[in-house]
Design a protein around this motif. Structure first.
Motif, PDB file in Angstrom:
ATOM      1  N   PHE A 157       0.801  -1.230   0.000  1.00  0.00           N
ATOM      2  CA  PHE A 157       0.000   0.000   0.000  1.00  0.00           C
ATOM      3  C   PHE A 157       0.831   1.277   0.000  1.00  0.00           C
ATOM      4  CE2 PHE A 157      -0.348  -0.904   4.763  1.00  0.00           C
ATOM      5  CZ  PHE A 157       0.329   0.223   5.216  1.00  0.00           C
ATOM      6  N   GLU A 158       2.059   1.209   0.497  1.00  0.00           N
ATOM      7  CA  GLU A 158       2.884   2.424   0.542  1.00  0.00           C
ATOM      8  C   GLU A 158       3.129   3.018  -0.843  1.00  0.00           C
ATOM      9  OE1 GLU A 158       5.025   5.594   2.167  1.00  0.00           O
ATOM     10  OE2 GLU A 158       3.819   4.098   3.221  1.00  0.00           O
ATOM     11  N   ARG A 180      -0.233  16.924   3.631  1.00  0.00           N
ATOM     12  CA  ARG A 180      -0.146  15.821   4.591  1.00  0.00           C
ATOM     13  C   ARG A 180      -0.742  16.189   5.951  1.00  0.00           C
ATOM     14  NH1 ARG A 180       5.267  12.829   6.965  1.00  0.00           N
ATOM     15  NH2 ARG A 180       4.129  11.188   8.076  1.00  0.00           N
ATOM     16  N   ALA A 181      -0.586  17.455   6.360  1.00  0.00           N
ATOM     17  CA  ALA A 181      -1.019  17.855   7.702  1.00  0.00           C
ATOM     18  C   ALA A 181      -2.473  18.293   7.757  1.00  0.00           C
ATOM     19  CB  ALA A 181      -0.137  18.988   8.217  1.00  0.00           C
ATOM     20  N   ALA A 238      -6.412  11.253  12.671  1.00  0.00           N
ATOM     21  CA  ALA A 238      -6.913  12.385  11.885  1.00  0.00           C
ATOM     22  C   ALA A 238      -7.363  11.932  10.504  1.00  0.00           C
ATOM     23  CB  ALA A 238      -5.834  13.455  11.766  1.00  0.00           C
ATOM     24  N   ASN A 239      -6.614  11.037   9.890  1.00  0.00           N
ATOM     25  CA  ASN A 239      -7.003  10.534   8.573  1.00  0.00           C
ATOM     26  C   ASN A 239      -8.188   9.579   8.664  1.00  0.00           C
ATOM     27  OD1 ASN A 239      -5.143  11.250   6.081  1.00  0.00           O
ATOM     28  ND2 ASN A 239      -3.857  11.274   7.908  1.00  0.00           N
ATOM     29  N   VAL A 281      -5.473   3.714   2.239  1.00  0.00           N
ATOM     30  CA  VAL A 281      -4.073   3.323   2.401  1.00  0.00           C
ATOM     31  C   VAL A 281      -3.273   4.440   3.072  1.00  0.00           C
ATOM     32  CG1 VAL A 281      -4.170   1.699   0.475  1.00  0.00           C
ATOM     33  CG2 VAL A 281      -3.308   4.024   0.075  1.00  0.00           C
ATOM     34  N   THR A 282      -3.711   5.679   2.904  1.00  0.00           N
ATOM     35  CA  THR A 282      -3.058   6.789   3.597  1.00  0.00           C
ATOM     36  C   THR A 282      -3.292   6.688   5.098  1.00  0.00           C
ATOM     37  OG1 THR A 282      -3.184   8.234   1.674  1.00  0.00           O
ATOM     38  CG2 THR A 282      -3.015   9.309   3.826  1.00  0.00           C
ATOM     39  N   THR A 283      -4.507   6.366   5.503  1.00  0.00           N
ATOM     40  CA  THR A 283      -4.786   6.146   6.923  1.00  0.00           C
ATOM     41  C   THR A 283      -3.929   5.017   7.473  1.00  0.00           C
ATOM     42  OG1 THR A 283      -7.069   6.918   6.691  1.00  0.00           O
ATOM     43  CG2 THR A 283      -6.581   5.524   8.591  1.00  0.00           C
TER      44      THR A 283
END
Length: 292
Positions: free
Chosen positions: A13-14, A46-47, A136-137, A154-156
């Motif tokens: 996933f990365e 990203r933040a 947060a994600n 996948v980001t979470t």
């Protein structure tokens, strides 16, 4: 289910997550919001799930950047665009980027929709206590488009894993620069590249090398020692173990199926060379474990 599963899933996933940092659609979208310059866009994109936080919070949660690097982007970025605007733009741009990169047939396929739903289920099951970026994600709404949903899921999962990795580093009393020096000594990433993009100066880098040498983890030439290799392997194993709960929650069958669905997407990203050699996370094709 052991920690090797978490490592195998990360390898798959990365690469999909990493598209946010290297596709032209995201750079153009950030510029369109007034977030000009790579780093202002990077930190804001990203933040943004954290809300309009100051640079100090981002430096803490991202861990390996010099405070000046984040301070060069935040809080100025929030004057150009609110975090909510950034999140909405990020989703739209990722939709366009994934369509362009993988092709419309792939993003419209039943297989990708299945991968999106499985990944979303795993991301929702991730434990987020003490994991600020993961939480947060995870709190963001479910995107309607499957390919955007897949990217957010996948980001979470990768931020959840990253939060766990930071906890491991803190527990081992390995500061940001020491962590980078050790990772570079393993050969997983390039030392000069890491030092430059994270914005640590030569004196800080050398001080970290001295600290690791005194611990017996690198030698006088900056090469990894046996003790350093053992420590690194244990920290990676601890990181993998801490990232296992989403896969335990969804079960072995769903995890195996998602691995199979993600593999061609990850291969496509890695084969494209869009992610630079010596990249900060040490992402390479590596030793892909069987998903059968």
């Amino acid at each position: 289910m052991n920690e090797n599963v978490a490592r195998a899933m990360w390898e798959r996933f990365e690469p999909v997550h990493q598209l946010v940092y290297f596709t032209p659609e995201l750079r153009e979208a950030a510029d369109g919001l007034g977030l000009r310059g790579y780093w202002k866009g990077y930190f804001a994109l990203r933040a943004a799930p954290l809300g309009p936080v100051p640079a100090s919070v981002v430096t803490s949660s991202f861990y390996v950047f010099h405070p000046d690097r984040a301070a060069s982007a935040l809080p100025d970025a929030w004057a150009a665009a609110s975090p909510q605007q950034v999140i909405e733009t990020r989703e739209q741009a990722m939709g366009a980027a994934m369509t362009s990169f993988f092709g419309p047939d792939v993003v419209a396929s039943a297989e990708l929709a299945e991968a999106a739903d499985l990944a979303w289920e795993a991301a929702r099951a991730a434990d987020t206590a003490g994991r600020v970026l993961g939480a947060a994600n995870q709190a963001l709404p479910r995107p309607a488009q499957p390919h955007v949903r897949l990217w957010q899921a996948v980001t979470t999962l990768r931020e959840h894993r990253g939060d766990g990795h930071v906890a491991v580093l803190v527990g081992r009393r390995l500061g940001p620069v020491e962590a980078l020096v050790l990772k570079s000594a393993t050969g997983e990433t390039d030392a000069e590249f890491q030092q430059r993009i994270r914005q640590w100066n030569v004196e800080q880098w050398r001080a970290a090398q001295v600290n690791l040498s005194e611990r017996g983890w690198i030698d006088e030439e900056g090469r990894l020692t046996g003790a350093g290799a053992t420590a690194h392997e244990q920290m990676e194993a601890d990181t993998d173990a801490a990232a296992l709960t989403p896969w335990q929650a969804v079960g072995a069958d769903a995890t195996t199926r998602l691995a199979r669905l993600l593999e061609p997407l990850a291969r496509r990203v890695l084969d494209s060379k869009i992610i630079p050699t010596g990249n900060p996370v040490g992402l390479t094709e590596g030793t892909w474990q069987s998903s059968s």
